[in-house]
Scaffold this motif. Sequence first.
Motif, PDB file in Angstrom:
ATOM      1  N   GLU A 106      42.761  69.244  50.988  1.00 33.59           N
ATOM      2  CA  GLU A 106      43.928  68.813  51.745  1.00 33.59           C
ATOM      3  C   GLU A 106      45.130  69.717  51.463  1.00 33.59           C
ATOM      4  O   GLU A 106      45.906  70.037  52.368  1.00 33.59           O
ATOM      5  N   GLN A 107      45.285  70.143  50.232  1.00 35.52           N
ATOM      6  CA  GLN A 107      46.362  71.077  49.897  1.00 35.52           C
ATOM      7  C   GLN A 107      46.255  72.348  50.732  1.00 35.52           C
ATOM      8  O   GLN A 107      47.248  72.848  51.283  1.00 35.52           O
ATOM      9  N   ARG A 108      45.036  72.874  50.821  1.00 35.90           N
ATOM     10  CA  ARG A 108      44.830  74.119  51.568  1.00 35.90           C
ATOM     11  C   ARG A 108      45.066  73.917  53.062  1.00 35.90           C
ATOM     12  O   ARG A 108      45.606  74.801  53.742  1.00 35.90           O
ATOM     13  N   ARG A 109      44.686  72.762  53.576  1.00 33.70           N
ATOM     14  CA  ARG A 109      44.932  72.475  54.989  1.00 33.70           C
ATOM     15  C   ARG A 109      46.439  72.426  55.268  1.00 33.70           C
ATOM     16  O   ARG A 109      46.932  73.018  56.227  1.00 33.70           O
ATOM     17  N   ILE A 110      47.176  71.721  54.416  1.00 34.80           N
ATOM     18  CA  ILE A 110      48.627  71.615  54.568  1.00 34.80           C
ATOM     19  C   ILE A 110      49.287  72.985  54.460  1.00 34.80           C
ATOM     20  O   ILE A 110      50.141  73.356  55.276  1.00 34.80           O
ATOM     21  N   ALA A 111      48.884  73.760  53.447  1.00 33.67           N
ATOM     22  CA  ALA A 111      49.473  75.086  53.240  1.00 33.67           C
ATOM     23  C   ALA A 111      49.220  75.993  54.439  1.00 33.67           C
ATOM     24  O   ALA A 111      50.095  76.772  54.841  1.00 33.67           O
ATOM     25  N   ALA A 112      48.034  75.897  55.039  1.00 34.33           N
ATOM     26  CA  ALA A 112      47.696  76.738  56.197  1.00 34.33           C
ATOM     27  C   ALA A 112      48.583  76.396  57.395  1.00 34.33           C
ATOM     28  O   ALA A 112      49.052  77.293  58.116  1.00 34.33           O
ATOM     29  N   HIS A 123      67.422  84.505  71.012  1.00 38.08           N
ATOM     30  CA  HIS A 123      66.433  84.558  69.934  1.00 38.08           C
ATOM     31  C   HIS A 123      66.841  83.651  68.773  1.00 38.08           C
ATOM     32  O   HIS A 123      65.996  82.996  68.157  1.00 38.08           O
ATOM     33  N   SER A 124      68.137  83.624  68.476  1.00 39.38           N
ATOM     34  CA  SER A 124      68.626  82.793  67.386  1.00 39.38           C
ATOM     35  C   SER A 124      68.406  81.309  67.686  1.00 39.38           C
ATOM     36  O   SER A 124      68.020  80.536  66.805  1.00 39.38           O
ATOM     37  N   GLN A 125      68.627  80.918  68.932  1.00 42.09           N
ATOM     38  CA  GLN A 125      68.398  79.525  69.313  1.00 42.09           C
ATOM     39  C   GLN A 125      66.918  79.164  69.194  1.00 42.09           C
ATOM     40  O   GLN A 125      66.571  78.064  68.759  1.00 42.09           O
ATOM     41  N   GLN A 126      66.052  80.104  69.585  1.00 40.18           N
ATOM     42  CA  GLN A 126      64.618  79.866  69.446  1.00 40.18           C
ATOM     43  C   GLN A 126      64.223  79.749  67.977  1.00 40.18           C
ATOM     44  O   GLN A 126      63.364  78.933  67.611  1.00 40.18           O
ATOM     45  N   LEU A 127      64.864  80.563  67.131  1.00 50.10           N
ATOM     46  CA  LEU A 127      64.605  80.478  65.696  1.00 50.10           C
ATOM     47  C   LEU A 127      65.046  79.116  65.151  1.00 50.10           C
ATOM     48  O   LEU A 127      64.370  78.529  64.300  1.00 50.10           O
ATOM     49  N   ASN A 128      66.175  78.601  65.660  1.00 49.65           N
ATOM     50  CA  ASN A 128      66.617  77.271  65.244  1.00 49.65           C
ATOM     51  C   ASN A 128      65.564  76.210  65.551  1.00 49.65           C
ATOM     52  O   ASN A 128      65.316  75.306  64.745  1.00 49.65           O
ATOM     53  N   THR A 129      64.948  76.336  66.739  1.00 50.55           N
ATOM     54  CA  THR A 129      63.913  75.381  67.128  1.00 50.55           C
ATOM     55  C   THR A 129      62.729  75.467  66.179  1.00 50.55           C
ATOM     56  O   THR A 129      62.177  74.447  65.744  1.00 50.55           O
ATOM     57  N   LEU A 130      62.337  76.701  65.840  1.00 53.00           N
ATOM     58  CA  LEU A 130      61.225  76.878  64.902  1.00 53.00           C
ATOM     59  C   LEU A 130      61.584  76.382  63.507  1.00 53.00           C
ATOM     60  O   LEU A 130      60.737  75.813  62.803  1.00 53.00           O
ATOM     61  N   ASP A 131      62.825  76.586  63.095  1.00 52.96           N
ATOM     62  CA  ASP A 131      63.263  76.077  61.789  1.00 52.96           C
ATOM     63  C   ASP A 131      63.181  74.549  61.744  1.00 52.96           C
ATOM     64  O   ASP A 131      62.768  73.964  60.735  1.00 52.96           O
ATOM     65  N   ALA A 132      63.598  73.911  62.847  1.00 54.54           N
ATOM     66  CA  ALA A 132      63.540  72.452  62.906  1.00 54.54           C
ATOM     67  C   ALA A 132      62.091  71.973  62.844  1.00 54.54           C
ATOM     68  O   ALA A 132      61.782  70.973  62.177  1.00 54.54           O
ATOM     69  N   LEU A 133      61.201  72.696  63.530  1.00 54.39           N
ATOM     70  CA  LEU A 133      59.780  72.355  63.490  1.00 54.39           C
ATOM     71  C   LEU A 133      59.235  72.490  62.083  1.00 54.39           C
ATOM     72  O   LEU A 133      58.522  71.605  61.583  1.00 54.39           O
ATOM     73  N   PHE A 134      59.584  73.583  61.415  1.00 50.83           N
ATOM     74  CA  PHE A 134      59.109  73.815  60.051  1.00 50.83           C
ATOM     75  C   PHE A 134      59.608  72.725  59.111  1.00 50.83           C
ATOM     76  O   PHE A 134      58.856  72.210  58.282  1.00 50.83           O
ATOM     77  N   SER A 135      60.877  72.362  59.266  1.00 52.39           N
ATOM     78  CA  SER A 135      61.454  71.312  58.418  1.00 52.39           C
ATOM     79  C   SER A 135      60.733  69.982  58.624  1.00 52.39           C
ATOM     80  O   SER A 135      60.439  69.256  57.664  1.00 52.39           O
ATOM     81  N   SER A 136      60.415  69.678  59.881  1.00 51.43           N
ATOM     82  CA  SER A 136      59.692  68.444  60.178  1.00 51.43           C
ATOM     83  C   SER A 136      58.294  68.470  59.575  1.00 51.43           C
ATOM     84  O   SER A 136      57.831  67.476  58.993  1.00 51.43           O
ATOM     85  N   PHE A 157      54.615  66.635  52.797  1.00 49.63           N
ATOM     86  CA  PHE A 157      54.754  66.152  51.435  1.00 49.63           C
ATOM     87  C   PHE A 157      55.019  64.644  51.347  1.00 49.63           C
ATOM     88  O   PHE A 157      55.219  64.111  50.261  1.00 49.63           O
ATOM     89  N   SER A 158      54.996  63.991  52.514  1.00 45.30           N
ATOM     90  CA  SER A 158      55.065  62.529  52.516  1.00 45.30           C
ATOM     91  C   SER A 158      53.738  61.913  52.893  1.00 45.30           C
ATOM     92  O   SER A 158      53.626  60.695  53.035  1.00 45.30           O
ATOM     93  N   GLY A 159      52.713  62.776  53.096  1.00 46.08           N
ATOM     94  CA  GLY A 159      51.363  62.283  53.362  1.00 46.08           C
ATOM     95  C   GLY A 159      51.102  61.926  54.807  1.00 46.08           C
ATOM     96  O   GLY A 159      50.126  61.211  55.089  1.00 46.08           O
ATOM     97  N   SER A 160      51.934  62.422  55.734  1.00 41.19           N
ATOM     98  CA  SER A 160      51.753  62.032  57.140  1.00 41.19           C
ATOM     99  C   SER A 160      51.423  63.205  58.047  1.00 41.19           C
ATOM    100  O   SER A 160      51.523  63.098  59.265  1.00 41.19           O
ATOM    101  N   LEU A 161      51.033  64.337  57.477  1.00 41.92           N
ATOM    102  CA  LEU A 161      50.696  65.516  58.299  1.00 41.92           C
ATOM    103  C   LEU A 161      49.194  65.520  58.624  1.00 41.92           C
ATOM    104  O   LEU A 161      48.376  65.540  57.700  1.00 41.92           O
TER     105      LEU A 161
END
Length: 404
Positions: free
Chosen positions: A160-166, A381-394, A400-404
């Motif tokens: 599961e760790q490896r799946r999450i990390a990937a 491009h910066s706005q698109q990066l913001n969207t990707l950052d928000a996705l990464f944060s989510s 790490f809360s066990g819901s991925l």
Amino acid sequence: MLQKAVSSLAIQHVPLANLVLGVSTRNPATKPDDKFTYVDLSAVDQERKVIIGARVLVGSDAPSRARQVISTDDVLVSTVRPNLNGVARVPDQYDDAIASTGFCVLRPKKEFLDPLYLFYWVRSPTFAAEMTRRATGASYPAVSDRIVQQSLIPLPSLHEQRRIAAILDQADALRTKRREALAKLDEMAQAIFVETFGHLAAKDGLAFGEGVEEFRYGTSNKSGDSGFPTLRIPNVVGGIIDLGDTKRVEVTQAELRRLRLEIGDVLFVRTNGNPNYVGRCAVFTKSLVTDSSYAPETFIFASYLIRARLKLNVFDPVFVRSYLSSHDGRMQLREVAKTSAGQFNVNIDGLSSLKLPRATLEQQKFYTKRMEVLESIKTEHSQQLNTLDALFSSLQHRAFSGSL
């Protein structure tokens, strides 16, 4: 006990100390003529979480902190100013390098803990917040190795760790590609700048302070749920202002009058662990505020930034930002930057002394006109990066809360 925790279906939280190996030390100074690769705190890019500035030294020049022998897949966690989250994973090229004792070196027991999973954990807001909360020292906040290793990591099975990390790695790779695209646009901007002003020598130029109406440091008040939108170090990225993570800060009306940003103000990052980032700057623009959900007259800025309010009959803001992002401009900023406790700092006196080419205002505005299309693409491009950052944060939160 550890095996039971790892194999349990429920995600257990385990102290890092139970999951990492000890790290050997070596004093390079005992072999004065031998070369070694040294990774100090400034060698870690705090934004990209990678080692970019390792130096090759001889033993006779070894700093007193050069002691820890690092290996591939180790995870470095800066124990100094943990709020900046200076972490990195050691790649093959730095195997057997020497790291500063300013890092807590985490060497995972790979039968229990996946290195990539550990790397993404120490990048998480949860880990960074805990380290920031437990730091001591007002002017030099730091945590000990013991505090880092006492922290609890959610520990699912290795599979599961490896799946999450990937999953996190794929999302992070998309962000990296977008940053690379922005870097290419910066290269194009610099080529246009050289083409327009390359014949002008900065050494014969005008001191920056002569074209500035006012320099000012920002507020040190804490952010909260209410207050005025406040720009900070993470908002000054790639030569533009990014509103993707804007905080709110309460200030008095008198402070608001002093700190309020106006169109054309230039914001400088005054401190960073990476000398390549200290002094980076961006312009507070009209398009920025009209595209935001905040009223233009409500923006202020935080204490790790310096505002330069230009004399607009002397300097065009885009010209200033472009020159100080160029190779020559960066060299000058490096010369005036001072270092303390692994951090590089630039102050108002240093900024004021910088020399800019003596371009006419007409030449500067012609350059700014040429840059308009490029600036528009960068903003997209910066706005698109913001969207990707928000996705990464989510994804981080879910992982790490066990819901991925």
